[in-house]
Design an enzyme around this catalytic site. Sequence first.
Site, PDB file in Angstrom:
ATOM      1  N   THR A 131       0.848  -1.195  -0.114  1.00 45.07           N
ATOM      2  CA  THR A 131       0.073  -0.050   0.018  1.00 45.07           C
ATOM      3  C   THR A 131       0.780   1.282  -0.144  1.00 45.07           C
ATOM      4  O   THR A 131       0.676   2.026  -0.925  1.00 45.07           O
ATOM      5  CB  THR A 131      -0.774   0.022   1.300  1.00 45.07           C
ATOM      6  OG1 THR A 131      -1.747  -1.148   1.005  1.00 45.07           O
ATOM      7  CG2 THR A 131      -1.945   1.199   1.331  1.00 45.07           C
ATOM      8  N   LYS A 150       4.960   4.286  18.396  1.00 47.16           N
ATOM      9  CA  LYS A 150       5.246   5.515  17.830  1.00 47.16           C
ATOM     10  C   LYS A 150       5.394   6.390  19.154  1.00 47.16           C
ATOM     11  O   LYS A 150       6.384   7.252  18.962  1.00 47.16           O
ATOM     12  CB  LYS A 150       3.852   6.092  17.196  1.00 47.16           C
ATOM     13  CG  LYS A 150       3.569   5.289  15.844  1.00 47.16           C
ATOM     14  CD  LYS A 150       2.218   5.581  15.527  1.00 47.16           C
ATOM     15  CE  LYS A 150       1.914   4.682  14.193  1.00 47.16           C
ATOM     16  NZ  LYS A 150       0.618   4.852  13.776  1.00 47.16           N
TER      17      LYS A 150
HETATM   18  N1  HSE Z   1      -2.011   1.053  11.358  1.00 46.69           N
HETATM   19  C1  HSE Z   1      -1.502   2.165  11.366  1.00 46.69           C
HETATM   20  C2  HSE Z   1      -2.799   3.242  11.967  1.00 46.69           C
HETATM   21  C3  HSE Z   1      -0.879   2.735  10.336  1.00 46.69           C
HETATM   22  O1  HSE Z   1      -3.751   2.772  11.929  1.00 46.69           O
HETATM   23  O2  HSE Z   1      -2.436   4.420  12.432  1.00 46.69           O
HETATM   24  C4  HSE Z   1      -0.050   4.079  10.401  1.00 46.69           C
HETATM   25  O3  HSE Z   1       1.026   3.725  11.288  1.00 46.69           O
END
Ligand code: HSE
Length: 439
Positions: A13, A205
């Site tokens: 993606t 994160k």
């Molecule tokens: N799976 C992650 C989200 C994608 O939903 O934010 C981006 O890091």
Amino acid sequence: MKSIRVGLVGCGTVGTGVARILLENESLLKARVGADIQLRRVADIDLKKNRGIRFDKGVLIEDASEIVDDPDIDIVVEMIGGLGAAYDLILAAIKNGKHVVTANKALLAVHGNALFSAAFKKGVDLAFEASVGGCMPVIKTLRESLVGNRIESMIGILNGTCNYILTQITREGMTFKEALAQAQAQGLAEADPTLDVEGHDTAHKLAILSALAYGMTVNLKDIYVEGISGITPLDIDFARQFGYTVKLLAISKNFGNRVEARIHPTMVPENNLLSGVNGSVNALTITGDRVGDMMLYGYGAGMMPTASAVVSDIVDLARNLLSGSRPLRIPMMSYQKNHIRKLPVVPIGDIYTHYYFRFSALDQPGVLSKISGVLGKYGISIQSVHQKGRKTNGSVPVVMLSHKAREKDVVSALSKIGAMDVVGAKPILIRIEEEVQQQ
Ligand code: HSE
């Protein structure tokens, strides 16, 4: 005109988004960079998939080593994800003197120290803007724009999938399962969606952001993580009645000699900017000692928002190469290596915050005083109480909001209350964050 040659590994993606931006916005990039950013090779195990891109002959290949070992490639973009092959690929690229771009937050949160050290030793850059917050320029903001500030806190929504799910439950009355299926269909969720819904993606994160903001090494295990799979429409509804919205928040606070770093569903006041952040959008409030509160807002997941951040990294590296600028001009982890410290993360039991409790209690005289008696014994002061509905000889939800209390005391009190005869199912606890930017 000079060319900067890029090799992209992984054309799923986000990789497809990167290829499309480089090809479709080629002349725009040329006008801004003053050179060609040439997508020389794209490696993927699936050569047949229709990506809506017409690559020139020989560009799409199967074997990533043809990129990593190609002396003509300047920048390797890792878009395969996961911890295994991606780690080997990045190390091999660094060893071959290539600058690397990745969006792989899980890999950086777990193996960041090893990868940054390898890049530092080799004198190449490892760029990772897309690892946090999709299109929001959060890494650049912390590392460059706010360089003159001591960062005091960061509070935000860093997972598009969870925010989308909570929004759909809140607005459309959808079930958790239905909302998750929709998020997956939109390409927001990780390959393993438990990483999203159980809060681990957000923790990856927050680990990266805390390290950058406070100049510390972060052990992922020190971050408290609680996901959204236990959130019910009933609690979302009560939250609304009290003037709150439920969000999965990443909360990080800097107390100088220690930090808080935690991820959990949180009730935020409706007049708070974060409570108006809906769908797959991310937002982060950063508080700096010089700027006060500032906020970043934008799509945090999906093909193009993430690819846009990857391309910004490619351009940064291309500009370094073109200008002959020394690699590592901006320290990858924001601080000079010898200034990165170990800072303790406050255990969740020792945090102080406001709480929402929901008890399933028998509707009998004296029950409320029994519950509040236990809370009082643990020094937990109640701010308001609501009992909804009336059932003779049955259980009713009793909802309470507390003043600031210590989590350890709350957990002990709730376990005592949960064991009482007059209380049915396990008590529910949701933390409330009052100290966030107001509208
Ligand atoms: N799976 C992650 C989200 C994608 O939903 O934010 C981006 O890091």
